[in-house]
Write a protein that holds these residues in place. Sequence first.
Motif, PDB file in Angstrom:
ATOM      1  N   ALA A 114      -1.124  -5.515 -12.074  1.00  0.00           N
ATOM      2  CA  ALA A 114      -0.570  -4.515 -11.161  1.00  0.00           C
ATOM      3  C   ALA A 114      -1.072  -3.112 -11.466  1.00  0.00           C
ATOM      4  O   ALA A 114      -1.425  -2.360 -10.546  1.00  0.00           O
ATOM      5  CB  ALA A 114       0.960  -4.550 -11.210  1.00  0.00           C
ATOM      6  N   ILE A 115      -1.122  -2.744 -12.721  1.00  0.00           N
ATOM      7  CA  ILE A 115      -1.545  -1.380 -13.045  1.00  0.00           C
ATOM      8  C   ILE A 115      -3.034  -1.200 -12.781  1.00  0.00           C
ATOM      9  O   ILE A 115      -3.484  -0.121 -12.342  1.00  0.00           O
ATOM     10  CB  ILE A 115      -1.178  -0.992 -14.498  1.00  0.00           C
TER      11      ILE A 115
ATOM     12  N   ASP B 244      -5.964   3.911  -6.156  1.00  0.00           N
ATOM     13  CA  ASP B 244      -5.985   5.370  -6.277  1.00  0.00           C
ATOM     14  C   ASP B 244      -7.417   5.876  -6.415  1.00  0.00           C
ATOM     15  O   ASP B 244      -7.794   6.897  -5.815  1.00  0.00           O
ATOM     16  CB  ASP B 244      -5.149   5.820  -7.478  1.00  0.00           C
ATOM     17  N   TRP B 245      -8.238   5.174  -7.209  1.00  0.00           N
ATOM     18  CA  TRP B 245      -9.624   5.577  -7.419  1.00  0.00           C
ATOM     19  C   TRP B 245     -10.415   5.490  -6.116  1.00  0.00           C
ATOM     20  O   TRP B 245     -11.202   6.393  -5.799  1.00  0.00           O
ATOM     21  CB  TRP B 245     -10.268   4.690  -8.483  1.00  0.00           C
ATOM     22  N   GLN B 246     -10.210   4.411  -5.357  1.00  0.00           N
ATOM     23  CA  GLN B 246     -10.926   4.251  -4.092  1.00  0.00           C
ATOM     24  C   GLN B 246     -10.593   5.375  -3.118  1.00  0.00           C
ATOM     25  O   GLN B 246     -11.479   5.907  -2.441  1.00  0.00           O
ATOM     26  CB  GLN B 246     -10.587   2.892  -3.468  1.00  0.00           C
ATOM     27  N   LEU B 247      -9.318   5.755  -3.047  1.00  0.00           N
ATOM     28  CA  LEU B 247      -8.919   6.836  -2.154  1.00  0.00           C
ATOM     29  C   LEU B 247      -9.498   8.167  -2.623  1.00  0.00           C
ATOM     30  O   LEU B 247      -9.966   8.981  -1.802  1.00  0.00           O
ATOM     31  CB  LEU B 247      -7.393   6.919  -2.079  1.00  0.00           C
ATOM     32  N   ASP B 248      -9.500   8.410  -3.934  1.00  0.00           N
ATOM     33  CA  ASP B 248     -10.058   9.652  -4.472  1.00  0.00           C
ATOM     34  C   ASP B 248     -11.549   9.756  -4.156  1.00  0.00           C
ATOM     35  O   ASP B 248     -12.038  10.827  -3.773  1.00  0.00           O
ATOM     36  CB  ASP B 248      -9.847   9.720  -5.984  1.00  0.00           C
ATOM     37  N   GLN B 249     -12.272   8.645  -4.338  1.00  0.00           N
ATOM     38  CA  GLN B 249     -13.711   8.651  -4.058  1.00  0.00           C
ATOM     39  C   GLN B 249     -13.988   8.919  -2.585  1.00  0.00           C
ATOM     40  O   GLN B 249     -14.928   9.629  -2.233  1.00  0.00           O
ATOM     41  CB  GLN B 249     -14.334   7.321  -4.485  1.00  0.00           C
TER      42      GLN B 249
ATOM     43  N   PRO C  77      -1.938   0.127  -0.361  1.00  0.00           N
ATOM     44  CA  PRO C  77      -2.097  -0.780  -1.504  1.00  0.00           C
ATOM     45  C   PRO C  77      -1.553  -0.189  -2.798  1.00  0.00           C
ATOM     46  O   PRO C  77      -1.095  -0.918  -3.675  1.00  0.00           O
ATOM     47  CB  PRO C  77      -3.618  -0.985  -1.574  1.00  0.00           C
ATOM     48  N   ASN C  78      -1.581   1.150  -2.918  1.00  0.00           N
ATOM     49  CA  ASN C  78      -1.023   1.794  -4.112  1.00  0.00           C
ATOM     50  C   ASN C  78       0.476   1.541  -4.210  1.00  0.00           C
ATOM     51  O   ASN C  78       1.013   1.267  -5.292  1.00  0.00           O
ATOM     52  CB  ASN C  78      -1.318   3.292  -4.111  1.00  0.00           C
ATOM     53  N   TYR C  79       1.182   1.601  -3.082  1.00  0.00           N
ATOM     54  CA  TYR C  79       2.613   1.320  -3.071  1.00  0.00           C
ATOM     55  C   TYR C  79       2.883  -0.149  -3.427  1.00  0.00           C
ATOM     56  O   TYR C  79       3.847  -0.465  -4.129  1.00  0.00           O
ATOM     57  CB  TYR C  79       3.217   1.616  -1.703  1.00  0.00           C
ATOM     58  N   PHE C  80       2.042  -1.029  -2.901  1.00  0.00           N
ATOM     59  CA  PHE C  80       2.234  -2.459  -3.194  1.00  0.00           C
ATOM     60  C   PHE C  80       2.143  -2.725  -4.687  1.00  0.00           C
ATOM     61  O   PHE C  80       3.002  -3.394  -5.277  1.00  0.00           O
ATOM     62  CB  PHE C  80       1.197  -3.305  -2.456  1.00  0.00           C
ATOM     63  N   PHE C  81       1.101  -2.205  -5.332  1.00  0.00           N
ATOM     64  CA  PHE C  81       0.931  -2.456  -6.763  1.00  0.00           C
ATOM     65  C   PHE C  81       1.986  -1.725  -7.587  1.00  0.00           C
ATOM     66  O   PHE C  81       2.379  -2.196  -8.663  1.00  0.00           O
ATOM     67  CB  PHE C  81      -0.484  -2.084  -7.203  1.00  0.00           C
TER      68      PHE C  81
END
Length: 263
Positions: free
Chosen positions: A153-154, A161-166, A189-193
């Motif tokens: 999960a982490i 988060d990394w994909q969105l930042d990129q 997907p960040n909320y899901f994880f």
Amino acid sequence: MLNSLLLTILICIIVCVIIMGIVWLWAKKINNAGVVDIFWSFNFPVIALLLLILADGFQTRKWLICGMVIIWGSRLGTHLGRRVIKHLHEEEGRYTQLRKEWAPKADQKFFTFFQAQGLSNVFLSVPFFIITQNKEPELSIFEFVGLGLWVIAILGEARADWQLDQFKKDPDNKGKLCDTGLWHYSRHPNYFFEWLIWISYFIFALGSPYGFLAIISPAIILYLLFKVTGIPATEEQSIRSKGELYVQYQQTTSAFFPWFKRK
């Protein structure tokens, strides 16, 4: 044992509400309530450190669960901190909307909101209080399964988060929606994880007496994500800023689960 637990909970409450009081003063000064998200995340490592000192459970178990919480909370808080600090004098749309709705008593209502966030830190820490009180000197299968799920999960949350930042770093993507990687399958997907991390804490807690009570934490997180401060507020702001483009995105992607792609 009960008196010790109650004292530990009381200390955690006092520390968290003091932290949130100081954060509210800062937010009031810079007119940006978005900083609350940073310290909501960092409060969990603070609670974990207090439990390492105050709880009297089996040391290996304490270090394991508190280490998990410290790593998760520190990563999330640092990620949110970088995002907020970049636009420190430009309040996130969700909080700007609240400021409008709560006028002319926005500062007072934000104070209550910040204090509620601090109390929620302690309330959501039910799994950690249960686990760190367990004196059983052997780890159970539930704890190993919980740890395994936490790792997945982490890593998933960090990847999203990394994909969105990129995506946001690319100037060619200005005004566009991130729909690559995990974001191609889920709008959040960040909320899901994030929710999956709380499920892992619940599973870990099942190895301790009264561990079933820990289900309250992922249940509350799921409710908040779907009904309160998560998906609804985020999507309302996205529609305000992206308009029809985001509406179309909603129609083709799952709100939550990454592996369900709509037709």
